[in-house]
Design a protein around this motif. Structure first.
Motif, PDB file in Angstrom:
ATOM      1  N   PRO A  95      14.567   1.102   0.662  1.00 20.47           N
ATOM      2  CA  PRO A  95      14.685   0.478   1.988  1.00 20.47           C
ATOM      3  C   PRO A  95      13.597  -0.560   2.267  1.00 20.47           C
ATOM      4  CG  PRO A  95      15.008   2.845   2.143  1.00 20.47           C
ATOM      5  CD  PRO A  95      14.493   2.569   0.776  1.00 20.47           C
ATOM      6  N   GLN A  96      12.368  -0.262   1.841  1.00 18.09           N
ATOM      7  CA  GLN A  96      11.284  -1.216   2.068  1.00 18.09           C
ATOM      8  C   GLN A  96      11.537  -2.513   1.310  1.00 18.09           C
ATOM      9  OE1 GLN A  96       8.359  -1.012   3.876  1.00 18.09           O
ATOM     10  NE2 GLN A  96       8.622   1.049   4.662  1.00 18.09           N
ATOM     11  N   LEU A  97      11.840  -2.397   0.031  1.00 16.25           N
ATOM     12  CA  LEU A  97      12.072  -3.592  -0.775  1.00 16.25           C
ATOM     13  C   LEU A  97      13.339  -4.317  -0.341  1.00 16.25           C
ATOM     14  CD1 LEU A  97      11.122  -2.210  -4.312  1.00 16.25           C
ATOM     15  CD2 LEU A  97       9.751  -3.690  -2.822  1.00 16.25           C
ATOM     16  N   GLY A  98      14.355  -3.557   0.054  1.00 17.76           N
ATOM     17  CA  GLY A  98      15.597  -4.175   0.508  1.00 17.76           C
ATOM     18  C   GLY A  98      15.400  -5.013   1.755  1.00 17.76           C
ATOM     19  N   LEU A  99      14.662  -4.480   2.729  1.00 21.37           N
ATOM     20  CA  LEU A  99      14.427  -5.237   3.958  1.00 21.37           C
ATOM     21  C   LEU A  99      13.511  -6.428   3.709  1.00 21.37           C
ATOM     22  CD1 LEU A  99      15.131  -5.378   6.919  1.00 21.37           C
ATOM     23  CD2 LEU A  99      13.170  -3.908   7.428  1.00 21.37           C
ATOM     24  N   LEU A 100      12.549  -6.266   2.800  1.00 16.39           N
ATOM     25  CA  LEU A 100      11.699  -7.397   2.439  1.00 16.39           C
ATOM     26  C   LEU A 100      12.529  -8.505   1.796  1.00 16.39           C
ATOM     27  CD1 LEU A 100       8.570  -5.565   0.988  1.00 16.39           C
ATOM     28  CD2 LEU A 100       8.626  -6.960   3.055  1.00 16.39           C
ATOM     29  N   ALA A 101      13.465  -8.131   0.941  1.00 17.47           N
ATOM     30  CA  ALA A 101      14.314  -9.126   0.287  1.00 17.47           C
ATOM     31  C   ALA A 101      15.177  -9.860   1.307  1.00 17.47           C
ATOM     32  CB  ALA A 101      15.186  -8.448  -0.773  1.00 17.47           C
ATOM     33  N   VAL A 102      15.753  -9.115   2.250  1.00 14.62           N
ATOM     34  CA  VAL A 102      16.557  -9.747   3.303  1.00 14.62           C
ATOM     35  C   VAL A 102      15.702 -10.703   4.124  1.00 14.62           C
ATOM     36  CG1 VAL A 102      17.840  -9.308   5.432  1.00 14.62           C
ATOM     37  CG2 VAL A 102      18.230  -7.863   3.426  1.00 14.62           C
ATOM     38  N   SER A 103      14.459 -10.316   4.361  1.00 17.36           N
ATOM     39  CA  SER A 103      13.575 -11.113   5.209  1.00 17.36           C
ATOM     40  C   SER A 103      13.144 -12.413   4.556  1.00 17.36           C
ATOM     41  CB  SER A 103      12.344 -10.290   5.601  1.00 17.36           C
ATOM     42  OG  SER A 103      12.731  -9.171   6.375  1.00 17.36           O
ATOM     43  N   LEU A 104      13.303 -12.525   3.249  1.00 11.04           N
ATOM     44  CA  LEU A 104      13.028 -13.799   2.591  1.00 11.04           C
ATOM     45  C   LEU A 104      14.056 -14.848   2.982  1.00 11.04           C
ATOM     46  CD1 LEU A 104      12.061 -12.545  -0.985  1.00 11.04           C
ATOM     47  CD2 LEU A 104      10.516 -13.372   0.805  1.00 11.04           C
ATOM     48  N   VAL A 105      15.267 -14.392   3.344  1.00 10.85           N
ATOM     49  CA  VAL A 105      16.333 -15.290   3.769  1.00 10.85           C
ATOM     50  C   VAL A 105      16.334 -15.446   5.286  1.00 10.85           C
ATOM     51  CG1 VAL A 105      18.822 -15.694   3.744  1.00 10.85           C
ATOM     52  CG2 VAL A 105      17.704 -14.625   1.768  1.00 10.85           C
ATOM     53  N   ARG A 106      16.265 -14.313   5.985  1.00 13.11           N
ATOM     54  CA  ARG A 106      16.224 -14.318   7.455  1.00 13.11           C
ATOM     55  C   ARG A 106      15.178 -13.299   7.896  1.00 13.11           C
ATOM     56  NH1 ARG A 106      19.900 -15.893  11.400  1.00 13.11           N
ATOM     57  NH2 ARG A 106      19.403 -15.069  13.453  1.00 13.11           N
ATOM     58  N   PRO A 107      14.128 -13.725   8.589  1.00 14.23           N
ATOM     59  CA  PRO A 107      13.057 -12.795   8.967  1.00 14.23           C
ATOM     60  C   PRO A 107      13.591 -11.604   9.757  1.00 14.23           C
ATOM     61  CG  PRO A 107      12.366 -15.055   9.353  1.00 14.23           C
ATOM     62  CD  PRO A 107      13.829 -15.105   9.005  1.00 14.23           C
ATOM     63  N   VAL A 135       0.838  -1.202   0.000  1.00 14.05           N
ATOM     64  CA  VAL A 135       0.000   0.000   0.000  1.00 14.05           C
ATOM     65  C   VAL A 135       0.873   1.253   0.000  1.00 14.05           C
ATOM     66  CG1 VAL A 135      -1.647   1.334   1.366  1.00 14.05           C
ATOM     67  CG2 VAL A 135      -1.974  -1.129   1.080  1.00 14.05           C
ATOM     68  N   LEU A 136       1.917   1.256   0.824  1.00 15.85           N
ATOM     69  CA  LEU A 136       2.807   2.414   0.870  1.00 15.85           C
ATOM     70  C   LEU A 136       3.468   2.668  -0.479  1.00 15.85           C
ATOM     71  CD1 LEU A 136       4.611   1.887   4.304  1.00 15.85           C
ATOM     72  CD2 LEU A 136       2.872   3.590   3.761  1.00 15.85           C
ATOM     73  N   LEU A 137       3.954   1.615  -1.110  1.00 15.82           N
ATOM     74  CA  LEU A 137       4.633   1.780  -2.391  1.00 15.82           C
ATOM     75  C   LEU A 137       3.656   2.227  -3.474  1.00 15.82           C
ATOM     76  CD1 LEU A 137       6.975  -1.333  -2.318  1.00 15.82           C
ATOM     77  CD2 LEU A 137       7.552   1.045  -1.837  1.00 15.82           C
ATOM     78  N   THR A 138       2.424   1.745  -3.416  1.00 14.58           N
ATOM     79  CA  THR A 138       1.419   2.180  -4.389  1.00 14.58           C
ATOM     80  C   THR A 138       1.097   3.658  -4.219  1.00 14.58           C
ATOM     81  OG1 THR A 138       0.457  -0.041  -4.448  1.00 14.58           O
ATOM     82  CG2 THR A 138      -0.907   1.767  -5.244  1.00 14.58           C
ATOM     83  N   LEU A 139       0.904   4.083  -2.974  1.00 17.06           N
ATOM     84  CA  LEU A 139       0.636   5.498  -2.715  1.00 17.06           C
ATOM     85  C   LEU A 139       1.805   6.360  -3.174  1.00 17.06           C
ATOM     86  CD1 LEU A 139      -0.966   5.328   0.858  1.00 17.06           C
ATOM     87  CD2 LEU A 139      -2.121   5.810  -1.295  1.00 17.06           C
ATOM     88  N   GLY A 140       3.021   5.903  -2.892  1.00 14.88           N
ATOM     89  CA  GLY A 140       4.191   6.663  -3.307  1.00 14.88           C
ATOM     90  C   GLY A 140       4.296   6.780  -4.814  1.00 14.88           C
ATOM     91  N   ALA A 141       4.015   5.687  -5.515  1.00 20.19           N
ATOM     92  CA  ALA A 141       4.099   5.712  -6.981  1.00 20.19           C
ATOM     93  C   ALA A 141       3.052   6.656  -7.569  1.00 20.19           C
ATOM     94  CB  ALA A 141       3.919   4.301  -7.530  1.00 20.19           C
TER      95      ALA A 141
END
Length: 505
Positions: A302-314, A270-276
């Motif tokens: 930062p949002q996408l980066g942390l989401l990507a990291v969380s796919l490996v380690r929450p 939702v945040l990324l959609t609003l930002g776009a």
């Protein structure tokens, strides 16, 4: 509209120009009619939001309790603590130690640094918006920032995330300054030092660097600028690297963070959609420095980066990337400025009211959420409330147990309420043990100590937030209480529970 501004010190020269086409005379923002710097406009607003209900009815939750406990220790004791746990927050604990020493331990001392930090962040994002898209963009961004729900949570929270956001905002302002002007060595030193300071407060803030790199690429910055940025960024990463490597030895502290689920990704989506959508109002184009070129990467990377990291380690918690809200605020400001410009040609009088009316609507719409954030129920628990219940229920000679041992934080934050109680499981207090929960005896020794008691007060979590009992010591506590004691009083308050047990006849 021209996006270039006068050169000189980043803040001092950015005052309101009466000839600025974005500034409508007789506007409701009469403050802007003076020579007051634009970046000051959101400061009193943000401070008012922060000071409103600052004590949260004299409540402190578990994360703030960790700050409280660490800040009251001596510097050598803090270093001893950091070798065991919370190394990632070491700089913040040292800062709060100094403030507690100077002003005393209180909820005001605990939270006021976050209030001031968000005010600084709002001022910086206002300055960035003003430089890139005009007065209304700056004012809109600065006023919107303090209203964002995630920001309102950290605005009154005794943790380092608001301070990180202030540093991220300042580093973004410095970057925009050198992109618009020929940056001197001092600007790059300030930029690298600010990013380093943020990294030492929370090294996940280094996710701002790929966001800034995306801005450099988007705007096709000069090669010299990119080289200098790379040097400053590398220095900041190198300075943070020892902390990163050491804190990985304490990775067990974030083992409680749950894995990503589709439900948890709805908020970031939702945040990324609003930002776009807001970025479209700024008409972004490659090669042009604009609010979209700065704000969209600052929000998304930062949002996408942390989401990507969380796919490996929450690791995904929104407060870890709170500084990405600066990008959303900047995009909101740019969208408001675009709306003012588009309506100003046909309805000049009405356009003067667009930003104030939008702000008023946002305040009303977010009022229930704002009120909720300032209540004790906004946090998972309240260590002071449960301490008050212990004080009311205890009797001379009673024993106390904590299940799990982490719930000993309530006794550390409010020791007076536990005066006269014997902590029968504890063999080394948290200060001596170099942690936040102390060191407990073996399960067998705890069992023997419990069987020698007549009354025991158990401090634990409320059932709805209690984790499963897994540690051997905790299983022993629960087993003895179930087999040999009867509950004679049970109080649940704000995420915690105090149960009084008496030994069977």
């Amino acid at each position: 509209m021209c996006t270039e501004r006068s050169t000189g010190p980043p803040f001092a020269a950015w005052t309101v120009d009466p000839e600025d086409p974005d500034l409508f005379m007789n506007s409701p923002l009469n403050l802007l009619r003076s020579r007051l710097p634009v970046w000051l406009v959101p400061v009193p607003w943000t401070l008012a939001l922060g000071l409103w209900g600052l004590s949260r009815q004299h409540s402190v939750w578990r994360d703030e309790a960790a700050t409280w406990m660490a800040a009251q220790r001596s510097v050598p004791e803090i270093w001893h603590l950091l070798r065991q746990v919370d190394a990632v927050h070491g700089l913040y604990y040292l800062l709060m130690h100094g403030l507690f020493h100077c002003f005393g331990a209180s909820t005001t001392t605990l939270r006021l640094p976050s209030v001031l930090a968000v005010a600084v962040a709002a001022a910086c994002v206002t300055a960035v918006g003003h430089r890139l898209a005009g007065v209304w963009a700056g004012v809109g961004a600065g006023l919107a920032f303090g209203l964002l729900p995630a920001v309102q949570f950290s605005l009154q929270d005794g943790r380092p995330y608001a301070l990180v956001s202030a540093g991220a905002a300042l580093s973004t302002l410095l970057l925009v300054g050198v992109l618009q002007e020929r940056g001197r060595t001092g600007h790059w030193v300030a930029y690298g030092g600010t990013v380093l300071l943020c990294g030492l407060l929370n090294w996940l803030s280094l996710l701002i660097l790929p966001a800034h790199l995306a801005t450099l690429r988007w705007t096709r910055a000069r090669r010299g600028v990119q080289v200098r940025w790379a040097v400053a960024a590398s220095a900041a990463v190198a300075g943070t690297l020892p902390l990163i490597l050491f804190s990985r030895t304490q990775a067990h502290q974030v083992a409680w963070i749950p894995p990503l689920t589709w439900q948890k990704m709805i908020g970031p989506a939702v945040l990324l959609t609003l930002g776009a959508l807001a970025a479209l109002a700024d008409r972004p184009r490659g090669g042009r420095l604009s609010a979209a070129a700065v704000g969209l990467p600052l929000l998304a990377v930062p949002q996408l980066g942390l989401l990507a990291v969380s796919l490996v380690r929450p690791l995904y918690l929104d407060r870890y990337v709170l500084f990405s809200m600066l990008g959303l605020a900047l995009l909101i400001g740019a969208a408001l400025a675009a709306a003012v410009r588009s309506t100003g040609h046909r309805y000049p009088r009405a356009s003067r009211w667009l930003v104030p009316v939008a702000l008023a609507v946002a305040v009303v719409a977010l009022l229930p959420q704002s009120l909720a954030q300032r209540s004790p129920a906004s946090r998972v628990d309240d260590v002071l409330a449960v301490a008050g219940e212990v004080h009311r229920l205890k009797r001379t000679g009673d024993a106390v147990l904590f299940l799990p041992a982490d719930r000993r934080d309530t006794a550390q934050v409010s020791p007076g309420d536990f005066a006269g109680l014997r902590d029968i499981a504890l063999v080394r207090d948290p200060v001596a043990a170099g942690n936040l929960k102390g060191e407990e005896a073996s399960a067998q020794r705890i069992r023997s100590a419990m069987l020698a008691q007549h009354r025991i007060l158990l401090v634990t979590d409320a059932p709805e937030v209690a984790p499963p009992v897994s540690a051997e010591r905790d299983r022993a506590k629960a087993d003895v209480l179930k087999r040999h004691f009867t509950a004679v009083a049970d109080e649940r308050v704000r995420g915690r529970r105090v149960t009084v047990y008496e030994r069977h006849p």
